[in-house]
Write a protein that holds these residues in place. Structure first.
Motif, PDB file in Angstrom:
ATOM      1  N   TRP A 144      -3.913  -5.606   4.607  1.00 57.84           N
ATOM      2  CA  TRP A 144      -4.274  -4.204   4.344  1.00 57.84           C
ATOM      3  C   TRP A 144      -4.423  -3.368   5.630  1.00 57.84           C
ATOM      4  O   TRP A 144      -5.141  -3.748   6.538  1.00 57.84           O
ATOM      5  CB  TRP A 144      -5.576  -4.153   3.540  1.00 57.84           C
ATOM      6  CG  TRP A 144      -6.039  -2.767   3.178  1.00 57.84           C
ATOM      7  CD1 TRP A 144      -5.405  -1.868   2.386  1.00 57.84           C
ATOM      8  CD2 TRP A 144      -7.245  -2.131   3.606  1.00 57.84           C
ATOM      9  NE1 TRP A 144      -6.139  -0.712   2.279  1.00 57.84           N
ATOM     10  CE2 TRP A 144      -7.275  -0.846   3.005  1.00 57.84           C
ATOM     11  CE3 TRP A 144      -8.308  -2.523   4.423  1.00 57.84           C
ATOM     12  CZ2 TRP A 144      -8.330   0.046   3.216  1.00 57.84           C
ATOM     13  CZ3 TRP A 144      -9.358  -1.635   4.638  1.00 57.84           C
ATOM     14  CH2 TRP A 144      -9.359  -0.360   4.031  1.00 57.84           C
ATOM     15  N   HIS A 145      -3.719  -2.279   5.718  1.00 53.84           N
ATOM     16  CA  HIS A 145      -3.714  -1.361   6.863  1.00 53.84           C
ATOM     17  C   HIS A 145      -3.360  -2.076   8.169  1.00 53.84           C
ATOM     18  O   HIS A 145      -3.901  -1.748   9.239  1.00 53.84           O
ATOM     19  CB  HIS A 145      -5.042  -0.582   6.956  1.00 53.84           C
ATOM     20  CG  HIS A 145      -5.194   0.406   5.824  1.00 53.84           C
ATOM     21  ND1 HIS A 145      -6.267   1.242   5.697  1.00 53.84           N
ATOM     22  CD2 HIS A 145      -4.390   0.685   4.760  1.00 53.84           C
ATOM     23  CE1 HIS A 145      -6.125   1.992   4.608  1.00 53.84           C
ATOM     24  NE2 HIS A 145      -4.991   1.659   4.020  1.00 53.84           N
ATOM     25  N   GLU A 164      -2.300  10.212   0.369  1.00 49.89           N
ATOM     26  CA  GLU A 164      -3.485   9.455  -0.054  1.00 49.89           C
ATOM     27  C   GLU A 164      -4.101   8.759   1.144  1.00 49.89           C
ATOM     28  O   GLU A 164      -5.312   8.622   1.256  1.00 49.89           O
ATOM     29  CB  GLU A 164      -3.086   8.413  -1.117  1.00 49.89           C
ATOM     30  CG  GLU A 164      -4.255   7.671  -1.750  1.00 49.89           C
ATOM     31  CD  GLU A 164      -4.728   6.440  -1.004  1.00 49.89           C
ATOM     32  OE1 GLU A 164      -5.835   5.967  -1.258  1.00 49.89           O
ATOM     33  OE2 GLU A 164      -3.989   5.944  -0.123  1.00 49.89           O
ATOM     34  N   ASP A 165      -3.197   8.290   2.044  1.00 47.18           N
ATOM     35  CA  ASP A 165      -3.639   7.326   3.055  1.00 47.18           C
ATOM     36  C   ASP A 165      -3.757   7.902   4.459  1.00 47.18           C
ATOM     37  O   ASP A 165      -3.689   7.175   5.440  1.00 47.18           O
ATOM     38  CB  ASP A 165      -2.680   6.123   3.050  1.00 47.18           C
ATOM     39  CG  ASP A 165      -3.441   4.811   2.917  1.00 47.18           C
ATOM     40  OD1 ASP A 165      -4.675   4.840   3.071  1.00 47.18           O
ATOM     41  OD2 ASP A 165      -2.800   3.780   2.682  1.00 47.18           O
ATOM     42  N   ASP A 220       0.856  -1.194   0.000  1.00 50.38           N
ATOM     43  CA  ASP A 220       0.000   0.000   0.000  1.00 50.38           C
ATOM     44  C   ASP A 220       0.894   1.247   0.000  1.00 50.38           C
ATOM     45  O   ASP A 220       1.203   1.803   1.054  1.00 50.38           O
ATOM     46  CB  ASP A 220      -0.909  -0.026   1.232  1.00 50.38           C
ATOM     47  CG  ASP A 220      -2.028   0.998   1.145  1.00 50.38           C
ATOM     48  OD1 ASP A 220      -2.033   1.803   0.198  1.00 50.38           O
ATOM     49  OD2 ASP A 220      -2.887   0.999   2.050  1.00 50.38           O
TER      50      ASP A 220
END
Ligand code: AHN
Ligand code: ZN
Length: 339
Positions: A305-306, A183-184, A151
Motif C-alpha cells: 500500500w502506497h 481520491e489519493d 490502489d
C-alpha cells in the motif's frame, strides 16, 4: 407384474408433484419473517471474466501513474470514457479544478457512465481512477508516484468488466458507474505540515456537492477500493456499517450465495475515510466500501500500500473474480426483486 410396478411408479410421481404444489402454496401463504433474497437461478447471472478485468488493470498501468495534471492521467481518462461509451453507456465527464493540501490546483475529471438511462431503480457503482503522486509508505523514492495496480486500477477494472457484462446481457435495471478523480492526493505525513482534514477524496467531495443529475437518488451505492490483491479479505467496514448496514449485509450475503464468503468476512472491523464517507454525508446516498482489510499490517492495507510494490505482480485474478461475481449477484438479485 410389470403393469403393477408401472402403476406404483405413477402413483409415487403423482404424490411427489402434489406435495411440491403444497410446499409452494405454504410459502406463498406464510412468507418467512426474515426478508429472503429474490431467488435467481445461477444460470441467469452472467459469469464475470477475471482475465478481462486483469487486462483492464494492465491497460491502465500502460499509461503510467494516473496523477492529476499529467499527460498520462489525461490519456487514461480519455481511454476510460471511450471504453464506457463503446460499451453502450451514456458518458458525462465532470471537469473541475480543486485545490490540493499544498495549494496546487488540480484539473480533475470524474468520469460517469450511465447504463439504461431511463430506468428508475438504479445502483451506483464507483471507484477512484487516479493514483497516488507519492510512495510515502515506501523506504525508497518516496516522492515518486506509485503504479497503482491495486490502489486505483483494480476497482476501475472490475467495474469495466461489469459494464461489459451489462452490455451483453442488457438487464432491466439502471446502473451508474462513477470513476472518481483525486481520491489519493491526500497529504503525505513525511511533509511535516500541519495536518489538514479532508485532503483525500477530492473528486468525490466535488461530485457529492455537484451531482451530475438534479435529485439523483440511486437505491444505494457500492464503492470498490483495493479489490485485487492476492489473498485479500474484505470486512464490514465501520462507516459502511454506520451509514448503510442493510446494504453492507445485502452485499456480504450475496457474496456468500455466490460462493465467496472466504473473501467477504462477516466481521465488523476497519474504518476508513474513503469516497463513500462523502457520498453518505454530503450526497446523502447510502454507500458502502468494499476495501481490503489486512490483519497483518499496521495500516490494515496490504504491505504494498502506497509503495512502488503496488504493481501487477500483487494482483490475483481470483480476488477480482470474487468481487466482480459478487457485484453481478447483487445486481441480478435486485432484478428479481423489482422485475
Ligand atoms: C486513508 O488512508 C486516509 N484513507 C484510505 C482511503 C484510501 C487511500 N484508499 C486508497 N488510498
Ligand atoms: Zn491510496
Amino acid at each position: 407384474m410389470l403393469r403393477k410396478i408401472k402403476y406404483y411408479i405413477l402413483c409415487f410421481l403423482v404424490i411427489c408433484i402434489a406435495c411440491n404444489c403444497n410446499e409452494t402454496e405454504k410459502e406463498a401463504n406464510h412468507p418467512s419473517p426474515t426478508p429472503t433474497p429474490a431467488i435467481v437461478p445461477p444460470s441467469t447471472i452472467p459469469v464475470f471474466n477475471s482475465d478481462s478485468a486483469f487486462f483492464y488493470i494492465e491497460k491502465q498501468l500502460s499509461f503510467g501513474p494516473r496523477v492529476p495534471n499529467t499527460e498520462m492521467h489525461d490519456a487514461c481518462g480519455a481511454w476510460l470514457a471511450e471504453k464506457l461509451r463503446s460499451l453502450g453507456q451514456e458518458v458525462i465527464i465532470q471537469e473541475t479544478v480543486v485545490e490540493a493540501y499544498n495549494g496546487t490546483k488540480l484539473e480533475i475529471q470524474n468520469i460517469i457512465g450511465q447504463y439504461n438511462m431511463d430506468a428508475v431503480d438504479r445502483i451506483l457503482l464507483c471507484a477512484h481512477w487516479d493514483t497516488r503522486p507519492f510512495a510515502d509508505q515506501d523506504v525508497d523514492r518516496q516522492d515518486e508516484p506509485i503504479p497503482g495496480a491495486n490502489d486505483g486500477g483494480s476497482g476501475v477494472a472490475v467495474l469495466l468488466e461489469v459494464a461489459r457484462q451489462l452490455s451483453i446481457a442488457k438487464p432491466e435495471i439502471g446502473i451508474d458507474i462513477i470513476f472518481f478523480d483525486a481520491e489519493d492526493y491526500g497529504q503525505p505525513l513525511y511533509e511535516n505540515l500541519p495536518v489538514r482534514e479532508d485532503t483525500y477524496c477530492l473528486g468525490s467531495q466535488y461530485w457529492s456537492n455537484n451531482l451530475h443529475k438534479k435529485n439523483y437518488q440511486p437505491m444505494y451505492g457500492i464503492l470498490l477500493d483495493m479489490v485485487g490483491a492476492k489473498d485479500a479479505v474484505f470486512t464490514m467496514e465501520d462507516a459502511s456499517m454506520r451509514y448503510a448496514p442493510y446494504v453492507t449485509r445485502k452485499v456480504w450475503n450475496a457474496a456468500a450465495r455466490a460462493g465467496y464468503s472466504g473473501y467477504f468476512r462477516f466481521e465488523k472491523i476497519g474504518a476508513h475515510i474513503d469516497d463513500h464517507v462523502y457520498i453518505n454525508t454530503i450526497a446523502k446516498i447510502k454507500c458502502i466500501d468494499i476495501i481490503q482489510y489486512d490483519y497483518t499490517t499496521p495500516s490494515t492495507f496490504g504491505a504494498y500500500w502506497h509503495t512502488h510494490k503496488d504493481n501487477i505482480w500483487i494482483i490475483d485474478k481470483k480476488t477480482l473474480k470474487a468481487v466482480g461475481q459478487t457485484l453481478l449477484q447483487v445486481i441480478y438479485e435486485e432484478l428479481g426483486a423489482i422485475g
